[in-house]
Structure formats: C-alpha cells, structure tokens
Design a protein around this motif. Structure first.
Motif, PDB file in Angstrom:
ATOM      1  N   ALA A 271      -0.269 -40.347 112.280  1.00  9.74           N
ATOM      2  CA  ALA A 271       0.665 -40.334 111.143  1.00  9.74           C
ATOM      3  C   ALA A 271       1.000 -38.930 110.662  1.00  9.74           C
ATOM      4  O   ALA A 271       0.249 -37.971 110.912  1.00  9.74           O
ATOM      5  CB  ALA A 271       0.060 -41.142 109.998  1.00  9.74           C
ATOM      6  N   ASN A 272       2.096 -38.829 109.957  1.00 12.55           N
ATOM      7  CA  ASN A 272       2.507 -37.580 109.302  1.00 12.55           C
ATOM      8  C   ASN A 272       1.415 -37.126 108.330  1.00 12.55           C
ATOM      9  O   ASN A 272       0.784 -37.953 107.666  1.00 12.55           O
ATOM     10  CB  ASN A 272       3.829 -37.801 108.542  1.00 12.55           C
ATOM     11  CG  ASN A 272       3.825 -39.073 107.724  1.00 12.55           C
ATOM     12  OD1 ASN A 272       3.629 -40.159 108.266  1.00 12.55           O
ATOM     13  ND2 ASN A 272       3.995 -38.960 106.418  1.00 12.55           N
ATOM     14  N   SER A 273       1.245 -35.807 108.227  1.00  9.68           N
ATOM     15  CA  SER A 273       0.132 -35.287 107.420  1.00  9.68           C
ATOM     16  C   SER A 273       0.412 -35.354 105.921  1.00  9.68           C
ATOM     17  O   SER A 273      -0.504 -35.271 105.111  1.00  9.68           O
ATOM     18  CB  SER A 273      -0.170 -33.850 107.830  1.00  9.68           C
ATOM     19  OG  SER A 273       1.017 -33.094 107.712  1.00  9.68           O
ATOM     20  N   ASP A 274       1.679 -35.526 105.524  1.00  2.79           N
ATOM     21  CA  ASP A 274       1.990 -35.539 104.085  1.00  2.79           C
ATOM     22  C   ASP A 274       2.098 -36.958 103.527  1.00  2.79           C
ATOM     23  O   ASP A 274       2.731 -37.191 102.496  1.00  2.79           O
ATOM     24  CB  ASP A 274       3.302 -34.779 103.825  1.00  2.79           C
ATOM     25  CG  ASP A 274       4.490 -35.384 104.583  1.00  2.79           C
ATOM     26  OD1 ASP A 274       4.278 -36.269 105.452  1.00  2.79           O
ATOM     27  OD2 ASP A 274       5.633 -34.972 104.308  1.00  2.79           O
ATOM     28  N   SER A 275       1.445 -37.912 104.198  1.00  2.14           N
ATOM     29  CA  SER A 275       1.627 -39.318 103.803  1.00  2.14           C
ATOM     30  C   SER A 275       1.327 -39.558 102.319  1.00  2.14           C
ATOM     31  O   SER A 275       2.030 -40.313 101.662  1.00  2.14           O
ATOM     32  CB  SER A 275       0.763 -40.233 104.672  1.00  2.14           C
ATOM     33  OG  SER A 275      -0.597 -39.939 104.489  1.00  2.14           O
ATOM     34  N   ALA A 276       0.279 -38.907 101.791  1.00  2.49           N
ATOM     35  CA  ALA A 276      -0.143 -39.204 100.414  1.00  2.49           C
ATOM     36  C   ALA A 276       0.976 -38.981  99.400  1.00  2.49           C
ATOM     37  O   ALA A 276       1.005 -39.620  98.339  1.00  2.49           O
ATOM     38  CB  ALA A 276      -1.351 -38.359 100.053  1.00  2.49           C
ATOM     39  N   SER A 277       1.927 -38.106  99.731  1.00  5.04           N
ATOM     40  CA  SER A 277       2.962 -37.806  98.737  1.00  5.04           C
ATOM     41  C   SER A 277       4.282 -38.536  99.019  1.00  5.04           C
ATOM     42  O   SER A 277       5.285 -38.278  98.362  1.00  5.04           O
ATOM     43  CB  SER A 277       3.200 -36.293  98.692  1.00  5.04           C
ATOM     44  OG  SER A 277       3.650 -35.871  99.966  1.00  5.04           O
ATOM     45  N   LEU A 278       4.278 -39.453  99.982  1.00  2.00           N
ATOM     46  CA  LEU A 278       5.527 -40.159 100.303  1.00  2.00           C
ATOM     47  C   LEU A 278       5.520 -41.593  99.785  1.00  2.00           C
ATOM     48  O   LEU A 278       4.528 -42.308  99.916  1.00  2.00           O
ATOM     49  CB  LEU A 278       5.752 -40.194 101.824  1.00  2.00           C
ATOM     50  CG  LEU A 278       5.847 -38.861 102.576  1.00  2.00           C
ATOM     51  CD1 LEU A 278       6.331 -39.102 104.004  1.00  2.00           C
ATOM     52  CD2 LEU A 278       6.792 -37.881 101.872  1.00  2.00           C
ATOM     53  N   SER A 279       6.654 -42.013  99.230  1.00  2.00           N
ATOM     54  CA  SER A 279       6.828 -43.424  98.862  1.00  2.00           C
ATOM     55  C   SER A 279       7.088 -44.213 100.147  1.00  2.00           C
ATOM     56  O   SER A 279       7.314 -43.630 101.209  1.00  2.00           O
ATOM     57  CB  SER A 279       8.032 -43.570  97.920  1.00  2.00           C
ATOM     58  OG  SER A 279       9.224 -43.263  98.652  1.00  2.00           O
ATOM     59  N   TRP A 280       7.110 -45.541 100.025  1.00  2.00           N
ATOM     60  CA  TRP A 280       7.417 -46.321 101.230  1.00  2.00           C
ATOM     61  C   TRP A 280       8.826 -46.025 101.713  1.00  2.00           C
ATOM     62  O   TRP A 280       9.081 -46.014 102.929  1.00  2.00           O
ATOM     63  CB  TRP A 280       7.183 -47.819 101.002  1.00  2.00           C
ATOM     64  CG  TRP A 280       8.194 -48.528 100.118  1.00  2.00           C
ATOM     65  CD1 TRP A 280       8.052 -48.840  98.802  1.00  2.00           C
ATOM     66  CD2 TRP A 280       9.488 -49.046 100.508  1.00  2.00           C
ATOM     67  NE1 TRP A 280       9.169 -49.487  98.339  1.00  2.00           N
ATOM     68  CE2 TRP A 280      10.067 -49.635  99.362  1.00  2.00           C
ATOM     69  CE3 TRP A 280      10.207 -49.057 101.707  1.00  2.00           C
ATOM     70  CZ2 TRP A 280      11.332 -50.237  99.379  1.00  2.00           C
ATOM     71  CZ3 TRP A 280      11.469 -49.653 101.719  1.00  2.00           C
ATOM     72  CH2 TRP A 280      12.011 -50.233 100.569  1.00  2.00           C
ATOM     73  N   GLN A 281       9.732 -45.755 100.757  1.00  2.00           N
ATOM     74  CA  GLN A 281      11.111 -45.452 101.180  1.00  2.00           C
ATOM     75  C   GLN A 281      11.156 -44.146 101.977  1.00  2.00           C
ATOM     76  O   GLN A 281      11.807 -44.063 103.012  1.00  2.00           O
ATOM     77  CB  GLN A 281      12.045 -45.329  99.960  1.00  2.00           C
ATOM     78  CG  GLN A 281      12.417 -46.658  99.332  1.00  2.00           C
ATOM     79  CD  GLN A 281      11.600 -46.959  98.091  1.00  2.00           C
ATOM     80  OE1 GLN A 281      10.508 -46.450  97.925  1.00  2.00           O
ATOM     81  NE2 GLN A 281      12.121 -47.814  97.221  1.00  2.00           N
ATOM     82  N   ASP A 282      10.418 -43.130 101.472  1.00  2.00           N
ATOM     83  CA  ASP A 282      10.384 -41.845 102.194  1.00  2.00           C
ATOM     84  C   ASP A 282       9.881 -42.074 103.619  1.00  2.00           C
ATOM     85  O   ASP A 282      10.431 -41.529 104.585  1.00  2.00           O
ATOM     86  CB  ASP A 282       9.407 -40.858 101.535  1.00  2.00           C
ATOM     87  CG  ASP A 282       9.810 -40.480 100.122  1.00  2.00           C
ATOM     88  OD1 ASP A 282      11.022 -40.493  99.829  1.00  2.00           O
ATOM     89  OD2 ASP A 282       8.918 -40.159  99.312  1.00  2.00           O
ATOM     90  N   ALA A 283       8.797 -42.845 103.744  1.00  2.00           N
ATOM     91  CA  ALA A 283       8.176 -43.031 105.059  1.00  2.00           C
ATOM     92  C   ALA A 283       9.114 -43.801 105.991  1.00  2.00           C
ATOM     93  O   ALA A 283       9.311 -43.417 107.145  1.00  2.00           O
ATOM     94  CB  ALA A 283       6.839 -43.748 104.912  1.00  2.00           C
TER      95      ALA A 283
END
Ligand code: GAL
Length: 446
Positions: A271-283
């Motif tokens: 997974a992308n390393s910035d997952s914690a700061s992304l909403s489901w829409q961002d992801a």
C-alpha cells in the motif's frame, strides 16, 4: 437456498449476540467530534425544546453522507422528500467522515445529552440492535411497515437484522457490497496482468506491479484498513468459517485465522505509505487517476467514480476481492425513528420517503448501492450496480464487520484498537492474541 441459510445462521447469531450485548452495553468508536457540515439545508442541531419557526414543520436527519458520491445520493432523496412534503423543512445534520467514524461519536454524545435528531442513519445488524435498540434510543416501526406495505417489498432476509422480539426498528434504504476489488484496467493491461481471483494471484500481480514502479494497492485511514481486513478474513477463510468468527464457531486463535492475518500483513506492504492521512475517496481516486492499481472498497466508490465523470470498464473495473467470488459481503444503511424525536411527524414523513420506491430509485443509482426494496426498476442502474443486483440475488450472503452487521460496537471497538496497534508494530502474534481476547470480552467466545 443460500439466502435462507444466511438468514437462519444470522438470526441465531444475533440472538446470541444480543444476549451478550445486553450484558456488556455499548461503546461507540471514539473519534474526535466534528460539527455538522454546512450545506444549503444544514442548520444547527435542534434541541427537543425548539419549536418549528412560524408554525412550519421540520425534520432533522442525521447521517455521514457529506462527501464525494454520498452527499449527492442523499440530496437526490431529499429532493423526493421536498416534492412530497413541501411544508416540512428538511434539516440536514450530516457530519463528515467516511463510515461514520466521526458522525457516530457526535450522535452518541447527542443521544447521551437527550438531544436526538429526529431520524438517523444506522446499519442493519448489530450496530442497530446492539446499540440503539439495546439503549432504548429508537422506536419500533411495525405500524409503518403495515401501512406502507413494506413487508411485501423488503427482503425477508433483512427483516431479522433490523428486528428484536417481533418489533422492526428501521427502514433500510439500500444494500451495499463491501468485498469489491476496484482496479485500473489500463494499468493491468499495460503490465499484462489478469484480474486476480485468488489471494496468491493477487500477491503475484502486486509483486509485478511493485517491481515496475507502480503503487499496487491504494489504502486510506484506519477504518479502510478494517474494511480490507474483513474482506481478507473472508477471502482466506471462506464464508462458513468467516460467519463462525461472529457466532463463536471459528476459533480466532486457529492457524487458519493466522494465515488470514499474515495475508493481511502482506497486503499492507503493497500500500501507499501515506494511507493514514487519506480518506476513502482519496484512496479510491488513486485508482481511477492511474496512480495505483487496486483498491478494496465498498460499492459507494462507484457512486464517487460516476460523480467524477469516470467511465466503467475504462477508468475502473471491478471484481470480488480475491478469494471471495460467489460471496456477497453486505451491509445496509437504514434510518430510524428517535425515541423522543422533537418532530415525530416529520420523522415519519422522512421514513416514508426512505422506504418508498421513488425515494430508493432516486437515491441508489447515485449512491452506488442497490435498493433494499425488491421492486426497483433495474434499468435505472448502471452496469456495475446491475451486476451487484445479480450477485445479491444469487451469491452466499455474509455480513460486514466495519459497517455494523456482525459485531456489536464494543467488540468492533476492541478489534479496532488491536488493528491500530498492529498497523504500528506489525506483530501478527500479538494481533491474533488481541483478537482472541476481544471475542472473549465482547463477543460470543467463552
Ligand atoms: C458506510 C456506509 C456507506 C458509506 C460508507 C463510506 O458505513 O454504510 O453508505 O457511506 O460508509 O462513508
């Protein structure tokens, strides 16, 4: 029939769980509270003492549908409401945050303070029965089911999940599917990758993508990790053993569950390393924008993709999460009538629209869900949702953890805590031990 088997299994499960629940009470997943969003219709929460201004009737409806794809679905249903009830002012008390993580905390404090919205969004299953029914916070709607003829049009299998002791407590507006693998067709084609059907094929595909410098898996904030976890538990264990996790039949400490957790651990490495700061829409947007190959998300993502103007099979494709073909992991959004609703007449009017054919046909094609009602016009729905309708009718159906079906709030909250630690330390043994303990303290495990 598969659906009947599901109904009986879950009915038994819920009887067990509701006993457990009543014993342990409920703890909403605590997250920072947010203020209701300001939308055209939004207003400050109405206190029980507030009188409608100028004699105008009101209804305050609480949800977490503020974001991409979701607000538009709600607006479509509000439009039907306004056409049918022009004299009732609609107060949209939606609180932002995917999966209701923020909204449910705000709702819990309002309920505790004796300041309920007239109606709110709740998931069919343990979220509804274990929290709001157990807490005497909502009222039965059997009379409405009778007068609106809903027993004839709502799926038989859904009714037990919104009922206790013969009383029906909510109005389901939709059926969502949790176990969907969204992918970028062009990325897969460019790298000669077939859509994976098993977890091992999925790993092989992601190894190849990683080696080619493509982000294999798009992931977001913590609840999206729980969402991924529940689909991997299903994909590794199969539907029967997955159901057993929630009924107490499957041992959380078993080698099979360990394999599932190891699969989950491995998935996180893609997974992308910035997952914690992304909403489901961002992801999910990473996939349709060509920045990542795969994303696991419920089919509300389809509503968002459509809102973004993306084209099915071109910008995004879909398949069951690897290992879960033939199983539909479901959840259902429903609306309730608050005990002590400040505007009970407005609430009943809203519930009538939420349960109506017109309301559901307006809402679901936009929201990215299929109707809870069985009589909606299929031609109103796009290609993905038509395929979901077929799967809902023919697949084995199991319930979602993240979206309230299979575990009460206190159990889910313990799983969430264990998951949070696991995301930090990556220790599968500790994670499994914490899941065993969670089932003992809040679930049916002895
Ligand atoms: C779920 C809800 C869906 C969708 C999703 C993302 O819990 O049932 O309707 O809103 O969260 O926010």
């Amino acid at each position: 029939m598969k659906m009947k088997r599901f109904s009986l299994t879950l009915l038994g499960l819920f009887v067990i769980l509701s006993v457990v629940l009543t014993a342990c009470g409920s703890t909403p997943t605590a997250t920072p509270a947010q203020q209701p969003v300001a939308t055209e219709e939004a207003a400050q929460p109405t206190s029980p003492a507030t009188q409608p201004s100028g004699g105008k009737q009101q209804v305050e409806v609480f949800s977490w549908w503020t974001g991409g794809g979701e607000a538009a679905g709600l607006e479509a249903m509000i439009k039907v409401f306004k056409a049918q009830y022009p004299d009732i002012e609609f107060i949209n008390a939606a609180v932002a945050g995917g999966a209701g993580t923020n909204a449910r905390a705000v709702l819990a404090s309002r309920l505790q303070a004796g300041d309920p919205p007239d109606s709110w969004q709740g998931h069919a299953g343990q979220e509804l029965i274990g929290t709001y029914v157990a807490g005497n916070q909502i009222l039965p709607l059997n009379d409405l089911y009778e007068s609106e003829g809903w027993l004839k049009v709502m799926p038989e299998t859904l009714i037990p999940l919104i009922s206790q002791d013969g009383k029906i407590y909510s109005v389901p507006v939709n059926i969502h599917r949790a176990n969907v693998l969204w992918y970028n067709p062009k990325i897969l084609k460019d790298h000669n990758i077939n859509v994976p059907t098993t977890i091992d094929e999925w790993f092989a595909a992601m190894d190849a993508l990683k080696a080619a410098g493509v982000t294999p898996l798009a992931l977001g904030e913590q609840w999206t990790k729980m969402h991924l976890l529940e689909t991997v538990l299903l994909g590794t264990l199969g539907p029967e053993a997955y159901n057993g996790l929630w009924s107490g039949k499957t041992d959380w400490g078993s080698p099979e569950v360990k394999v599932a957790l190891e699969n989950f651990a491995k998935l996180l490495t893609y997974a992308n390393s910035d997952s914690a700061s992304l909403s489901w829409q961002d992801a999910s947007q990473l996939v349709v924008n060509g920045d990542a190959a795969f994303n696991v998300m419920g089919d509300w993502a389809e509503g968002y993709f459509r809102e973004l103007g993306k084209t099915p099979q071109v910008d995004y494709g879909w398949a069951p999460v690897p290992g879960t073909s033939g199983t539909f992991q479901f959840l259902s959004d429903s609306f309730v009538l608050a005990a002590g609703a400040p505007h009970p007449d407005g609430a009943i009017a809203w519930l009538k629209v939420a349960g109506s054919k017109a309301g559901q046909e307006a809402f679901n094609p936009v929201k990215g869900s299929i109707c809870a009602r069985t009589d909606c016009d299929k031609s109103l729905f796009g290609e993905y949702l038509q395929s979901a309708m077929n799967d809902w009718a023919t697949n084995t159906v199991v319930g979602s953890l993240t979206h309230g079906v299979v575990a009460n709030d206190s159990w889910k909250s313990e799983i969430d805590t264990a998951l949070g630690l696991f995301v930090q330390d990556g220790n599968v043994n500790n994670f499994q031990a914490a899941l065993v303990a969670a089932c003992k303290s809040s679930g049916p495990c002895k």
